[in-house]
Design a protein around this motif. Structure first.
Motif, short mmCIF file in Angstrom:
data_model
loop_
_atom_site.label_atom_id
_atom_site.label_comp_id
_atom_site.label_asym_id
_atom_site.label_seq_id
_atom_site.Cartn_x
_atom_site.Cartn_y
_atom_site.Cartn_z
N ARG A 24 0.80 -1.22 0.00
CA ARG A 24 0.00 0.00 0.00
C ARG A 24 0.83 1.27 0.00
O ARG A 24 0.31 2.35 -0.22
CB ARG A 24 -0.91 0.00 1.23
CG ARG A 24 -1.91 -1.13 1.25
CD ARG A 24 -2.79 -1.09 2.49
NE ARG A 24 -3.46 0.20 2.59
CZ ARG A 24 -3.73 0.81 3.74
NH1 ARG A 24 -3.40 0.28 4.89
NH2 ARG A 24 -4.34 1.99 3.76
N ASP A 25 2.12 1.17 0.30
CA ASP A 25 2.96 2.35 0.42
C ASP A 25 3.02 3.13 -0.89
O ASP A 25 3.10 2.53 -1.98
CB ASP A 25 4.38 1.98 0.82
CG ASP A 25 4.47 1.44 2.24
OD1 ASP A 25 3.47 1.54 2.98
OD2 ASP A 25 5.54 0.92 2.60
N CYS A 26 2.98 4.46 -0.77
CA CYS A 26 3.11 5.31 -1.95
C CYS A 26 3.81 6.60 -1.59
O CYS A 26 3.96 6.94 -0.41
CB CYS A 26 1.74 5.59 -2.58
SG CYS A 26 0.74 6.84 -1.75
N PHE A 27 4.24 7.32 -2.62
CA PHE A 27 4.80 8.65 -2.50
C PHE A 27 3.94 9.58 -3.34
O PHE A 27 3.57 9.24 -4.46
CB PHE A 27 6.25 8.70 -2.99
CG PHE A 27 7.17 7.87 -2.16
CD1 PHE A 27 7.62 8.35 -0.93
CD2 PHE A 27 7.58 6.63 -2.58
CE1 PHE A 27 8.46 7.57 -0.15
CE2 PHE A 27 8.42 5.85 -1.80
CZ PHE A 27 8.86 6.33 -0.58
N VAL A 28 3.63 10.75 -2.79
CA VAL A 28 2.85 11.75 -3.50
C VAL A 28 3.84 12.80 -4.01
O VAL A 28 4.56 13.41 -3.22
CB VAL A 28 1.80 12.41 -2.58
CG1 VAL A 28 0.98 13.43 -3.37
CG2 VAL A 28 0.90 11.35 -1.95
N ILE A 29 3.88 12.98 -5.33
CA ILE A 29 4.85 13.88 -5.93
C ILE A 29 4.14 15.08 -6.56
O ILE A 29 3.20 14.90 -7.35
CB ILE A 29 5.69 13.13 -6.99
CG1 ILE A 29 6.39 11.94 -6.33
CG2 ILE A 29 6.69 14.07 -7.66
CD1 ILE A 29 7.08 11.01 -7.29
N ASP A 30 4.56 16.27 -6.18
CA ASP A 30 4.04 17.54 -6.70
C ASP A 30 2.52 17.69 -6.55
O ASP A 30 1.81 17.88 -7.53
CB ASP A 30 4.45 17.74 -8.16
CG ASP A 30 5.92 17.99 -8.33
OD1 ASP A 30 6.57 18.42 -7.36
OD2 ASP A 30 6.44 17.78 -9.44
N PRO A 31 2.02 17.66 -5.31
CA PRO A 31 0.58 17.86 -5.10
C PRO A 31 0.22 19.36 -5.19
O PRO A 31 0.07 20.04 -4.18
CB PRO A 31 0.35 17.31 -3.70
CG PRO A 31 1.63 17.58 -2.99
CD PRO A 31 2.71 17.42 -4.04
N LEU A 62 3.12 22.65 -4.94
CA LEU A 62 3.04 22.35 -3.52
C LEU A 62 1.74 22.76 -2.84
O LEU A 62 1.59 22.61 -1.63
CB LEU A 62 4.22 22.97 -2.77
CG LEU A 62 4.36 24.49 -2.77
CD1 LEU A 62 3.59 25.14 -1.64
CD2 LEU A 62 5.82 24.84 -2.65
N GLY A 63 0.77 23.23 -3.58
CA GLY A 63 -0.45 23.78 -3.00
C GLY A 63 -1.20 22.88 -2.04
O GLY A 63 -1.78 23.35 -1.06
N ALA A 64 -1.21 21.58 -2.28
CA ALA A 64 -1.94 20.64 -1.41
C ALA A 64 -1.01 19.89 -0.46
O ALA A 64 -1.46 19.01 0.27
CB ALA A 64 -2.74 19.66 -2.27
N ALA A 65 0.27 20.22 -0.46
CA ALA A 65 1.25 19.46 0.33
C ALA A 65 0.93 19.47 1.82
O ALA A 65 0.93 18.43 2.47
CB ALA A 65 2.66 19.99 0.08
N ALA A 66 0.66 20.65 2.39
CA ALA A 66 0.42 20.74 3.83
C ALA A 66 -0.76 19.89 4.27
O ALA A 66 -0.69 19.20 5.29
CB ALA A 66 0.23 22.20 4.24
#
Length: 92
Positions: A24-31, A62-66
């Protein structure tokens, strides 16, 4: 490694979910924006983010990163040069 591309925000910036084919592990890139849209894709794939990664520190990446970092309790990974630039722009 499988991935999913999601076009987000006014500029339709590509956000990517890179994930393991055997877990299930993932990385979110440039949200860049639209946290709800990104969260829906994470939920549909039953993924568990491990970190948010930025290719660079522009606002459209980066708008949704936080929101994602808060939701999943994950770190933000960004190159040191962009990290320093982002801190100086934010007045830190």
């Amino acid at each position: 490694m499988p991935y999913l591309s999601i076009a987000v925000g006014e500029l339709q910036t590509n956000c990517y979910l890179f994930f393991s084919s055997c877990g299930r592990d993932c990385f979110v890139i440039d949200p860049g924006a639209e946290a709800e849209n990104i969260l829906a894709s994470i939920s549909r794939k039953n993924l568990l983010p491990q970190a948010v990664l930025l290719t660079h520190g522009h606002p459209d990446h980066l708008g949704a990163a936080a929101e994602l970092m808060d939701r999943f309790g994950v770190p933000l990974w960004v190159h040191g040069a962009d990290d320093m630039a982002m801190r100086s722009e934010a007045g830190h």
